[in-house]
Design an enzyme around this catalytic site. Sequence first.
Site, short mmCIF file in Angstrom:
data_model
loop_
_atom_site.label_atom_id
_atom_site.label_comp_id
_atom_site.label_asym_id
_atom_site.label_seq_id
_atom_site.Cartn_x
_atom_site.Cartn_y
_atom_site.Cartn_z
N SER A 68 49.50 -4.97 32.79
CA SER A 68 50.14 -6.29 32.68
C SER A 68 51.28 -6.44 33.67
CB SER A 68 50.56 -6.66 31.27
OG SER A 68 50.81 -8.06 31.23
N HIS A 73 65.27 -10.05 36.39
CA HIS A 73 65.98 -11.17 37.01
C HIS A 73 67.46 -10.89 36.84
CE1 HIS A 73 62.11 -13.22 36.95
NE2 HIS A 73 62.02 -12.82 35.70
N CYS A 88 49.33 -4.03 27.99
CA CYS A 88 48.15 -4.25 27.16
C CYS A 88 47.58 -2.91 26.72
CB CYS A 88 47.08 -5.01 27.95
SG CYS A 88 47.59 -6.67 28.42
#
Length: 123
Positions: A68, A73, A88
């Site tokens: 995944s 940020h 996943c």
Amino acid sequence: MADGGHLAYGRHLLADIADTSADVLNDGEALARALTEAALAEGTTVLGTIRHAFEPTGVTVLLLLAESHVSLHTYPDEGRAFFDAFTCGERCEPINIFRRFALTSALGTYRIIHCERGEAGKR
């Protein structure tokens, strides 16, 4: 079961990071390296990395994983960042990716949110 025998199940970890040096949060190269090393140590397959530096400060790093993704940020002027890892299946643990990243990146304080997605164990 989805095609190929894989369960539609995963674990998602979100971390709100605070009290971290602006120098740490604005070093996109070091952050990308630390995220990649943490993801690889957990056994993920890194398919690609995108790194973007904002003006005057701030960085976004995205790792595309076969399992995944991982994203970061940063907001250096506020000493804050947001970390996100979703994997996943049942093989990789996003908390381990975050722990390794936090240990090597001189992060300040953080708050973690975990959630499971999909339905584990249904076959």
